[in-house]
Design an enzyme around this catalytic site. Sequence first.
Site, PDB file in Angstrom:
ATOM      1  N   THR A 133       1.620  -4.424   4.197  1.00 55.71           N
ATOM      2  CA  THR A 133       1.435  -4.745   5.611  1.00 55.71           C
ATOM      3  C   THR A 133       0.820  -6.127   5.830  1.00 55.71           C
ATOM      4  O   THR A 133       0.916  -6.673   6.928  1.00 55.71           O
ATOM      5  CB  THR A 133       0.557  -3.694   6.308  1.00 55.71           C
ATOM      6  OG1 THR A 133      -0.697  -3.629   5.621  1.00 55.71           O
ATOM      7  CG2 THR A 133       1.218  -2.335   6.309  1.00 55.71           C
ATOM      8  N   ASP A 134       0.216  -6.676   4.775  1.00 52.94           N
ATOM      9  CA  ASP A 134      -0.500  -7.951   4.970  1.00 52.94           C
ATOM     10  C   ASP A 134       0.437  -9.073   5.429  1.00 52.94           C
ATOM     11  O   ASP A 134       0.023  -9.962   6.179  1.00 52.94           O
ATOM     12  CB  ASP A 134      -1.205  -8.374   3.673  1.00 52.94           C
ATOM     13  CG  ASP A 134      -2.393  -7.472   3.344  1.00 52.94           C
ATOM     14  OD1 ASP A 134      -2.729  -6.602   4.171  1.00 52.94           O
ATOM     15  OD2 ASP A 134      -2.965  -7.637   2.257  1.00 52.94           O
TER      16      ASP A 134
ATOM     17  N   THR B 136       0.820  -1.221   0.000  1.00 48.67           N
ATOM     18  CA  THR B 136       0.000   0.000   0.000  1.00 48.67           C
ATOM     19  C   THR B 136       0.849   1.264   0.000  1.00 48.67           C
ATOM     20  O   THR B 136       0.486   2.265  -0.616  1.00 48.67           O
ATOM     21  CB  THR B 136      -0.921  -0.030   1.243  1.00 48.67           C
ATOM     22  OG1 THR B 136      -1.864  -1.085   1.059  1.00 48.67           O
ATOM     23  CG2 THR B 136      -1.665   1.275   1.429  1.00 48.67           C
TER      24      THR B 136
HETATM   25  N1  ASP Z   1      -3.010  -3.701   2.822  1.00 46.28           N
HETATM   26  C1  ASP Z   1      -1.745  -4.043   2.343  1.00 46.28           C
HETATM   27  C2  ASP Z   1      -0.678  -2.993   2.615  1.00 46.28           C
HETATM   28  O1  ASP Z   1      -0.797  -2.299   3.504  1.00 46.28           O
HETATM   29  C3  ASP Z   1      -1.678  -4.541   0.996  1.00 46.28           C
HETATM   30  C4  ASP Z   1      -0.411  -5.324   0.924  1.00 46.28           C
HETATM   31  O2  ASP Z   1      -0.065  -5.997   1.867  1.00 46.28           O
HETATM   32  O3  ASP Z   1       0.261  -5.186  -0.085  1.00 46.28           O
HETATM   33  O4  ASP Z   1       0.302  -2.851   1.974  1.00 46.28           O
END
Ligand code: ASP
Length: 343
Positions: A94-95, A18
């Site tokens: 973050t995933d 993200t």
């Molecule tokens: N929600 C995720 C992020 O914060 C998407 C990912 O992991 O790429 O990056």
Amino acid sequence: MTAHPRQPRIVLFGLGGTIAMAPVAGGGVAPALSPSDLVAAVPGLAESGIAVEVVDFRRLPGASLDFADVHALSVAVDGAFAAGADGVVVAQGTDTLEETAYLLDLWHAGPRPVVVTGAMRNPTAAGHDGPANLLAALRVAADPGVAGLGVLVVLADEIHPARRVRKTHSTSVGAFTSPNGGPLGYLVGGRPCVLHRPEGRFVLPRPADPPTARVGLVTVTLGDRGELLHGAEDRLDGLVVAGMGVGHVPERLVGRLHEIGGRIPVVLASRTGAGPVLTDTYAFPGSERDLLARGLVPAGFCDPVRARLLLCAALAAGADRATVAGAFAAAGGYTAPDSWPWA
Ligand code: ASP
């Protein structure tokens, strides 16, 4: 905060996520920005006195990162240190951030800091947290005071140890917490303040090639009939069971887990999200005492996702049953850190 004797040199690896997303025709966002773009968006970086070199490593959503990516990243991080970097920052989705950070930590022997960060709000959103998180991560990576702490995760002005941090909210900018023990410190007015240091380091040999062990993770639930466990020992090289509470399963699963554990290592973790698996309290069929007597390995404070990575990495390092048990005893908090099986 400790001042660096000269201008600190930090290498930033961009992996996507993200923090590096941009709008896509048809709606939504997807990874697109380079780490140079990320650096250019950070206000105050020039005044920080930190020299940043960028490596455009991957542009993937966190969910699509794989063991091969983290393995290659770990090798590249060592290369950056060998070339004289004072610290490394990894910006990623973050995933899977807690998983990348933990695997990097298991393979990071040196004292210099590796800091993993990301963003919960994408660059098109009001209050995008990417630039603040990146600046905070760079400041921590440039601080000699964090030497020897292993891999750290920095978001929302909190400094977390890779061995404990978890993503515990799907959208909040405060999504990253360390349910067992809390953060190690904070950024206060942009300065890293470490308030406590975890004991010991848990590092094992990184294999020459990415780990290939097939380690499954099964969460046990009310009325579970164990369908996901059928034939598990034929399909897997190791299994983590996320049990209820302190490490319990329905009585009807005990025989199956005993059989699987006779063929492959089976680690017993807790699905609760915090706290350890107990070893010596409950005595009913399916209790932790029952399962451990049948050869399951208790994960202690290692949550199920982390337990899976530790089992993968231990198997990739050639660990036998006793070594796997010793690794979980130390990393899970049952024994002193110096009982960790690797030097
Ligand atoms: N929600 C995720 C992020 O914060 C998407 C990912 O992991 O790429 O990056």
